[in-house]
Design an enzyme around this catalytic site. Structure first.
Site, PDB file in Angstrom:
ATOM      1  N   GLY A   1      53.122  68.163  36.962  1.00 52.46           N
ATOM      2  CA  GLY A   1      53.836  68.888  37.612  1.00 52.46           C
ATOM      3  C   GLY A   1      55.321  69.229  37.507  1.00 52.46           C
ATOM      4  N   ASP A   2      55.780  69.607  38.595  1.00 56.04           N
ATOM      5  CA  ASP A   2      57.189  69.478  38.147  1.00 56.04           C
ATOM      6  C   ASP A   2      58.163  69.956  37.031  1.00 56.04           C
ATOM      7  OD1 ASP A   2      57.318  69.191  41.065  1.00 56.04           O
ATOM      8  OD2 ASP A   2      57.072  67.500  41.500  1.00 56.04           O
TER       9      ASP A   2
ATOM     10  N   LYS B   1      58.206  75.206  36.944  1.00 57.12           N
ATOM     11  CA  LYS B   1      57.743  76.133  36.035  1.00 57.12           C
ATOM     12  C   LYS B   1      58.137  77.361  37.218  1.00 57.12           C
ATOM     13  CE  LYS B   1      54.075  74.285  38.392  1.00 57.12           C
ATOM     14  NZ  LYS B   1      54.941  72.127  38.148  1.00 57.12           N
ATOM     15  N   GLY B   2      58.595  77.546  38.415  1.00 57.82           N
ATOM     16  CA  GLY B   2      59.512  78.018  39.674  1.00 57.82           C
ATOM     17  C   GLY B   2      60.514  79.000  38.515  1.00 57.82           C
ATOM     18  N   LYS B   3      61.426  78.380  37.877  1.00 62.77           N
ATOM     19  CA  LYS B   3      62.343  78.633  37.512  1.00 62.77           C
ATOM     20  C   LYS B   3      62.218  79.578  36.319  1.00 62.77           C
ATOM     21  CE  LYS B   3      65.488  77.847  33.720  1.00 62.77           C
ATOM     22  NZ  LYS B   3      66.953  77.690  33.517  1.00 62.77           N
TER      23      LYS B   3
ATOM     24  N   GLY C   1      56.305  72.484  45.039  1.00 59.94           N
ATOM     25  CA  GLY C   1      57.569  72.778  45.617  1.00 59.94           C
ATOM     26  C   GLY C   1      57.908  72.943  44.484  1.00 59.94           C
ATOM     27  N   HIS C   2      58.364  74.542  43.447  1.00 63.40           N
ATOM     28  CA  HIS C   2      58.833  75.007  43.048  1.00 63.40           C
ATOM     29  C   HIS C   2      60.349  75.478  43.311  1.00 63.40           C
ATOM     30  CE1 HIS C   2      54.490  76.076  41.613  1.00 63.40           C
ATOM     31  NE2 HIS C   2      55.111  75.642  41.566  1.00 63.40           N
TER      32      HIS C   2
ATOM     33  N   GLN D   1      51.238  73.044  40.560  1.00 64.09           N
ATOM     34  CA  GLN D   1      50.702  71.327  39.741  1.00 64.09           C
ATOM     35  C   GLN D   1      50.781  71.437  38.731  1.00 64.09           C
ATOM     36  OE1 GLN D   1      47.684  72.412  42.228  1.00 64.09           O
ATOM     37  NE2 GLN D   1      50.548  71.900  43.798  1.00 64.09           N
TER      38      GLN D   1
ATOM     39  N   PRO E   1      61.113  59.355  44.836  1.00 65.06           N
ATOM     40  CA  PRO E   1      61.179  59.446  43.758  1.00 65.06           C
ATOM     41  C   PRO E   1      60.223  59.578  42.255  1.00 65.06           C
ATOM     42  CG  PRO E   1      61.915  57.628  44.691  1.00 65.06           C
ATOM     43  CD  PRO E   1      61.272  58.236  44.991  1.00 65.06           C
TER      44      PRO E   1
ATOM     45  N   ASP F   1      68.113  68.881  28.781  1.00 60.62           N
ATOM     46  CA  ASP F   1      69.570  68.369  28.742  1.00 60.62           C
ATOM     47  C   ASP F   1      70.564  67.271  29.073  1.00 60.62           C
ATOM     48  OD1 ASP F   1      68.987  70.398  31.024  1.00 60.62           O
ATOM     49  OD2 ASP F   1      70.533  68.871  31.817  1.00 60.62           O
TER      50      ASP F   1
ATOM     51  N   THR G   1      67.783  74.481  29.958  1.00 59.49           N
ATOM     52  CA  THR G   1      69.203  73.846  29.420  1.00 59.49           C
ATOM     53  C   THR G   1      69.841  73.916  31.218  1.00 59.49           C
ATOM     54  OG1 THR G   1      70.639  75.715  28.831  1.00 59.49           O
ATOM     55  CG2 THR G   1      69.432  74.725  27.293  1.00 59.49           C
TER      56      THR G   1
HETATM   57  P1  GDP Z   1      57.606  73.093  39.339  1.00 59.64           P
HETATM   58  O1  GDP Z   1      57.461  72.362  39.966  1.00 59.64           O
HETATM   59  O2  GDP Z   1      57.416  73.333  38.249  1.00 59.64           O
HETATM   60  O3  GDP Z   1      58.247  75.022  40.342  1.00 59.64           O
HETATM   61  O4  GDP Z   1      59.090  71.998  39.256  1.00 59.64           O
HETATM   62  P2  GDP Z   1      60.137  71.600  40.598  1.00 59.64           P
HETATM   63  O5  GDP Z   1      61.315  72.821  40.724  1.00 59.64           O
HETATM   64  O6  GDP Z   1      59.127  70.931  41.252  1.00 59.64           O
HETATM   65  O7  GDP Z   1      61.128  70.687  39.425  1.00 59.64           O
HETATM   66  C1  GDP Z   1      62.078  71.016  38.330  1.00 59.64           C
HETATM   67  C2  GDP Z   1      63.751  70.449  39.484  1.00 59.64           C
HETATM   68  O8  GDP Z   1      64.061  70.307  37.550  1.00 59.64           O
HETATM   69  C3  GDP Z   1      64.421  71.042  39.872  1.00 59.64           C
HETATM   70  O9  GDP Z   1      64.997  70.798  40.911  1.00 59.64           O
HETATM   71  C4  GDP Z   1      64.867  72.640  38.924  1.00 59.64           C
HETATM   72  O10 GDP Z   1      65.946  72.552  39.332  1.00 59.64           O
HETATM   73  C5  GDP Z   1      65.176  71.849  37.779  1.00 59.64           C
HETATM   74  N1  GDP Z   1      65.151  72.303  36.431  1.00 59.64           N
HETATM   75  C6  GDP Z   1      64.659  72.910  35.685  1.00 59.64           C
HETATM   76  N2  GDP Z   1      65.311  73.557  34.534  1.00 59.64           N
HETATM   77  C7  GDP Z   1      66.046  72.582  34.395  1.00 59.64           C
HETATM   78  C8  GDP Z   1      67.037  71.816  33.232  1.00 59.64           C
HETATM   79  O11 GDP Z   1      66.873  72.701  32.314  1.00 59.64           O
HETATM   80  N3  GDP Z   1      67.927  71.047  33.608  1.00 59.64           N
HETATM   81  C9  GDP Z   1      67.941  70.416  34.658  1.00 59.64           C
HETATM   82  N4  GDP Z   1      69.113  69.829  34.102  1.00 59.64           N
HETATM   83  N5  GDP Z   1      67.114  71.148  35.366  1.00 59.64           N
HETATM   84  C10 GDP Z   1      66.165  71.623  35.765  1.00 59.64           C
HETATM   85  P1  IMO Z   2      54.158  71.305  42.078  1.00 60.88           P
HETATM   86  O1  IMO Z   2      53.623  72.548  41.812  1.00 60.88           O
HETATM   87  C1  IMO Z   2      53.909  67.170  41.131  1.00 60.88           C
HETATM   88  C2  IMO Z   2      50.562  65.215  43.569  1.00 60.88           C
HETATM   89  C3  IMO Z   2      50.739  64.442  43.988  1.00 60.88           C
HETATM   90  C4  IMO Z   2      49.331  63.106  43.939  1.00 60.88           C
HETATM   91  C5  IMO Z   2      48.194  63.720  43.688  1.00 60.88           C
HETATM   92  C6  IMO Z   2      47.378  64.630  44.443  1.00 60.88           C
HETATM   93  O2  IMO Z   2      55.838  71.197  42.941  1.00 60.88           O
HETATM   94  O3  IMO Z   2      54.596  70.952  40.132  1.00 60.88           O
HETATM   95  P2  IMO Z   2      47.880  66.640  46.699  1.00 60.88           P
HETATM   96  O4  IMO Z   2      48.699  66.078  47.874  1.00 60.88           O
HETATM   97  O5  IMO Z   2      47.996  67.638  45.994  1.00 60.88           O
HETATM   98  O6  IMO Z   2      46.595  65.688  46.869  1.00 60.88           O
HETATM   99  O7  IMO Z   2      47.968  65.132  45.420  1.00 60.88           O
HETATM  100  O8  IMO Z   2      48.958  65.222  43.168  1.00 60.88           O
HETATM  101  N1  IMO Z   2      50.623  66.650  43.303  1.00 60.88           N
HETATM  102  C7  IMO Z   2      51.878  67.202  42.483  1.00 60.88           C
HETATM  103  N2  IMO Z   2      52.653  66.387  41.761  1.00 60.88           N
HETATM  104  N3  IMO Z   2      54.604  68.464  41.294  1.00 60.88           N
HETATM  105  C8  IMO Z   2      53.318  69.582  42.262  1.00 60.88           C
HETATM  106  O9  IMO Z   2      53.339  70.161  42.564  1.00 60.88           O
HETATM  107  C9  IMO Z   2      52.078  68.460  42.822  1.00 60.88           C
HETATM  108  N4  IMO Z   2      51.172  68.657  44.119  1.00 60.88           N
HETATM  109  C10 IMO Z   2      50.479  67.480  44.002  1.00 60.88           C
HETATM  110  O10 IMO Z   2      51.683  63.513  44.096  1.00 60.88           O
HETATM  111  O11 IMO Z   2      49.909  62.324  42.633  1.00 60.88           O
HETATM  112 MG    MG Z   3      57.869  70.960  41.731  1.00 61.98          MG
END
Ligand code: GDP
Ligand code: IMO
Ligand code: MG
Length: 424
Positions: A12-13, A16-18, A40-41, A224, A304, A333, A414
């Site tokens: 996850g994270d 994907k949102g970007k 959280g995207h 995720q 964190p 980056d 980047t």
């Molecule tokens: P998602 O859940 O997959 O949509 O990802 P999140 O938005 O939760 O987490 C990605 C984080 O990395 C966000 O704070 C973005 O703004 C940031 N981000 C995305 N792409 C880049 C990148 O290429 N470089 C940097 N420095 N930050 C990025």
């Molecule tokens: P995005 O879409 C990162 C993790 C939680 C926990 C496990 C189970 O932003 O990538 P839950 O609340 O789903 O029952 O938690 O999954 N988790 C994520 N980790 N990005 C997410 O979503 C997540 N959604 C759930 O931290 O370990």
């Molecule tokens: Mg996220």
């Protein structure tokens, strides 16, 4: 224009949102198929900053239609809150947001159970987002969930809430010593949510198949990541839905032949939130550097994120499970200042080298990651928009990943903003 899936390849994270936001212009419809407001995207462009939780990132683009699919679990209160917050930022949300009538609702007892179980588990907790996701999927599979359509039917809604409370209340009170819920109060709140959301509620399966039949192009927005998949992830430290590409078929009612391409989103390193195995995790100063430099704090919970080196067995597994055609490699980056960058190339499990992620061995701590150290580039790639402008060592890093996982990196990110991207 083919229909494209955007899937998280790690925990996850990945960004994907970007990536959804970046590619959105080419599509007519953006649909979510699983998960809920555990997602959280983040989307950033110019001086704008959005954090999407339930609503597909396509909502930021005027004229795009967005669907919350039947495979999702939806907390109506969180949805209405998100709609209001987006409107306050100038986003227009009218007929452009549809909700599948067979998606399941999250009720307050789901959230209470999620929190109570985590508290009771102590050191063995999953580290969930505390949003009630797991308990909501449990009632779905247990066949006593409340679906979005039920919000429009007073008799059904009342009966189902009463039935659910007759089980959840004793469980909350006796096992966990928590407060119970008054079914009448829940009924009043949820019948009201139904009234407010009524115009958006539709047969999502028919709707999306009509869009596809009329040659509209669809982007499927995953939430995720693959390693958090209920079947294929690092169980039990996973979420409760199918995050892999197969989730699209069940979570929207879309046949596999309509998923024409799959983009896997992967960070140039690895992060994870919550508990569970993370073999390439860095616990010292290097991990702290990645967290600080990458701003690795949860979009939803602010926690964190754990950080570590890139894990190629994870990516190979992801390529296999999702049929990934191309990779969007994000946060390159963040590695800018690191002189030597180790990458996990395989796992040694009792003398045998695994090239995919050996889940069982990892769950039992019976493994040793093998690393290859690549040269860093020691110069800024921040905001770079052309592949040719990347330092040679960064190109070598990307090339190494491509060769090892047998998938092309077609997008390199980047920086967090839409503009800070290389499209090859
Ligand atoms: P998602 O859940 O997959 O949509 O990802 P999140 O938005 O939760 O987490 C990605 C984080 O990395 C966000 O704070 C973005 O703004 C940031 N981000 C995305 N792409 C880049 C990148 O290429 N470089 C940097 N420095 N930050 C990025
Ligand atoms: P995005 O879409 C990162 C993790 C939680 C926990 C496990 C189970 O932003 O990538 P839950 O609340 O789903 O029952 O938690 O999954 N988790 C994520 N980790 N990005 C997410 O979503 C997540 N959604 C759930 O931290 O370990
Ligand atoms: Mg996220």
């Amino acid at each position: 224009m083919p229909n494209v899936a955007v899937i998280g390849s790690q925990w996850g994270d990945e960004g994907k949102g970007k990536i959804v936001d970046l590619l959105c212009e080419r599509f007519d419809v953006v649909a979510r198929f699983q998960g809920g407001h555990n997602a959280g995207h983040t989307v950033k462009f110019a001086d704008q900053h959005f954090a999407l939780r339930l609503i597909p990132s396509g909502i930021l683009h005027p004229g795009k239609l967005c669907l919350l699919g039947n495979g999702m679990v939806i907390d109506p209160e969180a949805l209405l809150d998100e709609i209001e917050k987006l409107r306050a930022l100038g986003v227009s949300i009218d007929g452009n947001l549809k909700i599948s009538d067979s998606a399941h609702c999250i009720l307050p007892y789901h959230k209470a159970l999620d929190l109570a179980r985590e508290a009771a588990a102590g050191g063995g907790k999953i580290g969930t987002t505390g949003r009630g996701i797991g308990p909501a999927y449990e009632t779905k599979v247990g066949r006593f969930g409340i679906r979005v359509a039920d919000l429009l039917d007073p008799d059904v809604l009342r009966t189902r809430i009463e039935f659910a409370c007759s089980e959840k209340n004793p469980l909350l009170q006796t096992v966990y010593g928590c407060e119970t819920f008054d079914p009448e109060k829940l009924y009043e709140a949820y019948i009201r949510y139904g009234e407010v959301l009524a115009d958006r509620i539709t047969n999502g399966t028919l709707w999306i198949n009509e869009q596809i039949r009329s040659r509209k192009s669809v982007m499927f927005e995953g939430a995720q990541g693959t390693m958090l998949d209920i079947d294929h992830g690092t169980y039990p430290f996973v979420t409760s839905s199918n995050t892999v590409v197969g989730g699209i078929c069940t979570g929207l009612g879309v046949a596999p032949k309509h998923i024409n391409r799959v983009i896997g989103v992967a960070k140039a390193y690895t992060t994870r939130v919550g508990s569970g195995a993370f073999p390439t995790e860095l616990l010292g100063e290097e991990g702290e550097h990645l967290r600080r430099r990458g701003n690795e704090f949860g979009t939803v919970t602010g926690r964190p994120r754990r950080t570590g080196w890139l894990d190629l067995p994870v990516l190979r597994t992801s390529v296999m499970l999702n049929g990934i055609d191309e990779i969007a490699l994000t946060k390159l980056d963040v590695l800018d200042e690191i002189a030597e960058i180790p990458v996990c190339t395989g796992y040694n499990v009792r003398g045998k080298v695994w090239k995919t992620f050996p889940s069982f061995a990892v769950a039992h701590g019976d493994y040793k990651p093998e690393y290859r150290t690549l040269k860093g580039w020691a110069q800024s790639t921040e905001g770079t928009t052309s592949y040719d402008a990347l330092p040679q060592a960064a190109k070598d890093y990307i090339r190494f990943v491509e060769d090892e996982i047998e998938a092309k990196v077609t997008i390199v990110s980047t920086g967090p903003r839409r503009e800070e991207t290389i499209v090859r």
